[in-house]
Design a protein around this motif. Structure first.
Motif, PDB file in Angstrom:
ATOM      1  N   SER A   1       1.776   9.205  -4.597  1.00 55.91           N
ATOM      2  CA  SER A   1       3.001   9.984  -4.814  1.00 55.91           C
ATOM      3  C   SER A   1       4.251   9.135  -4.594  1.00 55.91           C
ATOM      4  N   LEU A   2       4.235   8.230  -3.629  1.00 58.68           N
ATOM      5  CA  LEU A   2       5.390   7.356  -3.415  1.00 58.68           C
ATOM      6  C   LEU A   2       5.525   6.371  -4.572  1.00 58.68           C
ATOM      7  N   ALA A   3       4.414   5.837  -5.035  1.00 59.01           N
ATOM      8  CA  ALA A   3       4.469   4.910  -6.174  1.00 59.01           C
ATOM      9  C   ALA A   3       5.076   5.607  -7.388  1.00 59.01           C
ATOM     10  N   GLN A   4       4.698   6.873  -7.613  1.00 69.60           N
ATOM     11  CA  GLN A   4       5.279   7.623  -8.729  1.00 69.60           C
ATOM     12  C   GLN A   4       6.773   7.849  -8.516  1.00 69.60           C
ATOM     13  N   ALA A   5       7.165   8.189  -7.299  1.00 65.75           N
ATOM     14  CA  ALA A   5       8.576   8.453  -7.009  1.00 65.75           C
ATOM     15  C   ALA A   5       9.423   7.187  -7.190  1.00 65.75           C
ATOM     16  N   LEU A   6       8.860   6.030  -6.885  1.00 68.55           N
ATOM     17  CA  LEU A   6       9.589   4.779  -7.027  1.00 68.55           C
ATOM     18  C   LEU A   6       9.491   4.216  -8.447  1.00 68.55           C
ATOM     19  N   GLY A   7       8.763   4.895  -9.309  1.00 63.13           N
ATOM     20  CA  GLY A   7       8.478   4.402 -10.641  1.00 63.13           C
ATOM     21  C   GLY A   7       9.678   4.054 -11.489  1.00 63.13           C
TER      22      GLY A   7
ATOM     23  N   ARG B   1       0.776  -1.245   0.000  1.00 61.46           N
ATOM     24  CA  ARG B   1       0.000   0.000   0.000  1.00 61.46           C
ATOM     25  C   ARG B   1       0.807   1.294   0.000  1.00 61.46           C
ATOM     26  N   PRO B   2       1.602   1.554  -1.032  1.00 58.38           N
ATOM     27  CA  PRO B   2       2.213   2.885  -1.137  1.00 58.38           C
ATOM     28  C   PRO B   2       1.146   3.862  -1.602  1.00 58.38           C
TER      29      PRO B   2
ATOM     30  N   VAL C   1      10.123   4.901   7.562  1.00 60.50           N
ATOM     31  CA  VAL C   1       8.904   4.769   6.773  1.00 60.50           C
ATOM     32  C   VAL C   1       7.897   5.789   7.302  1.00 60.50           C
ATOM     33  N   TYR C   2       7.444   6.659   6.418  1.00 62.31           N
ATOM     34  CA  TYR C   2       6.437   7.657   6.761  1.00 62.31           C
ATOM     35  C   TYR C   2       5.086   7.122   6.322  1.00 62.31           C
ATOM     36  N   MET C   3       4.096   7.192   7.216  1.00 68.03           N
ATOM     37  CA  MET C   3       2.800   6.585   6.938  1.00 68.03           C
ATOM     38  C   MET C   3       1.669   7.564   7.233  1.00 68.03           C
ATOM     39  N   THR C   4       0.575   7.392   6.507  1.00 61.31           N
ATOM     40  CA  THR C   4      -0.613   8.221   6.688  1.00 61.31           C
ATOM     41  C   THR C   4      -1.809   7.303   6.878  1.00 61.31           C
ATOM     42  N   LEU C   5      -2.658   7.658   7.827  1.00 54.67           N
ATOM     43  CA  LEU C   5      -3.864   6.883   8.117  1.00 54.67           C
ATOM     44  C   LEU C   5      -5.039   7.528   7.392  1.00 54.67           C
ATOM     45  N   VAL C   6      -5.676   6.777   6.489  1.00 54.16           N
ATOM     46  CA  VAL C   6      -6.843   7.271   5.749  1.00 54.16           C
ATOM     47  C   VAL C   6      -7.956   6.251   5.924  1.00 54.16           C
TER      48      VAL C   6
ATOM     49  N   ASN D   1      -8.952   4.834   8.498  1.00 57.02           N
ATOM     50  CA  ASN D   1      -8.462   3.833   9.429  1.00 57.02           C
ATOM     51  C   ASN D   1      -7.622   2.736   8.768  1.00 57.02           C
ATOM     52  N   VAL D   2      -6.996   3.080   7.643  1.00 55.75           N
ATOM     53  CA  VAL D   2      -6.094   2.172   6.934  1.00 55.75           C
ATOM     54  C   VAL D   2      -4.777   2.910   6.726  1.00 55.75           C
ATOM     55  N   TRP D   3      -3.662   2.272   7.076  1.00 57.82           N
ATOM     56  CA  TRP D   3      -2.355   2.884   6.891  1.00 57.82           C
ATOM     57  C   TRP D   3      -1.911   2.769   5.438  1.00 57.82           C
ATOM     58  N   TYR D   4      -1.278   3.829   4.937  1.00 56.59           N
ATOM     59  CA  TYR D   4      -0.642   3.856   3.626  1.00 56.59           C
ATOM     60  C   TYR D   4       0.780   4.371   3.811  1.00 56.59           C
ATOM     61  N   VAL D   5       1.711   3.848   3.042  1.00 61.40           N
ATOM     62  CA  VAL D   5       3.092   4.316   3.100  1.00 61.40           C
ATOM     63  C   VAL D   5       3.182   5.550   2.206  1.00 61.40           C
ATOM     64  N   SER D   6       3.568   6.683   2.796  1.00 61.38           N
ATOM     65  CA  SER D   6       3.630   7.928   2.036  1.00 61.38           C
ATOM     66  C   SER D   6       5.043   8.296   1.613  1.00 61.38           C
ATOM     67  N   ASN D   7       6.061   7.741   2.290  1.00 55.05           N
ATOM     68  CA  ASN D   7       7.437   8.035   1.918  1.00 55.05           C
ATOM     69  C   ASN D   7       8.369   7.068   2.650  1.00 55.05           C
TER      70      ASN D   7
END
Length: 157
Positions: free
Chosen positions: A92-98, A88-89, A137-142, A144-150
């Motif tokens: 924006s992280l998925a694009q950066a790792l592209g 679950r990136p 690992v920077y994460m954001t809760l949306v 109530n589900v965590w996503y990796v943001s950076n």
């Protein structure tokens, strides 16, 4: 990108760009329409059917899953992306790792026990040790589900 210095220079540059984008996208009237609504419940919690906030899930399992998927330089690009996407990136992280070539990742496995460095207001920062650099690992809760943001390889000690 054969030298570690060049890899880390590029990684730091990517992290800086992602940070700038995050700062810009967090501005009040400029949040993208595709982002889920974050302001409905405090600290990123969704109300449960009883009206009380749902408990915030532990960010450690997802942070570990993400770094485990990231630290696989032995995989093909397609296999590597399957693991990254399963962890679950955010977009924006998925694009950066592209453009990442898995062979350039300076780690092959997670070692030790990850630890939460900071967790508040629907965001978390987790330190995950690898056999290469420690990864923050920077994460954001949306909803109530965590996503990796950076991620920031070499971010610890």
């Amino acid at each position: 990108m054969r030298s570690p210095f060049r890899f880390f220079s590029v990684a730091v540059g990517i992290v800086f760009v992602i940070w700038l984008i995050a700062q810009w996208s967090d501005a009040p009237d400029t949040e993208p329409a595709s982002q889920p609504d974050r302001g409905a419940a405090s600290a990123g919690q969704s109300p449960s059917p009883t009206g009380s906030p749902a408990p915030v899930p532990d960010p450690l399992p997802l942070a570990t899953k993400f770094v485990t998927a990231w630290a696989r330089p032995d995989l093909t690009t397609e296999q590597w992306w399957e693991g990254i996407n399963a962890a679950r990136p955010d977009e924006s992280l998925a694009q950066a790792l592209g453009t990442t070539d898995p062979a350039t990742v300076p780690a092959t496995k997670v070692v030790g026990t990850p630890k939460v460095l900071e967790q508040a207001d629907g965001e978390a920062r987790v330190e995950v040790a690898t056999d290469g650099p420690t990864v923050i690992v920077y994460m954001t809760l949306v909803d109530n589900v965590w996503y990796v943001s950076n991620i920031l390889p070499g971010g610890g000690g």
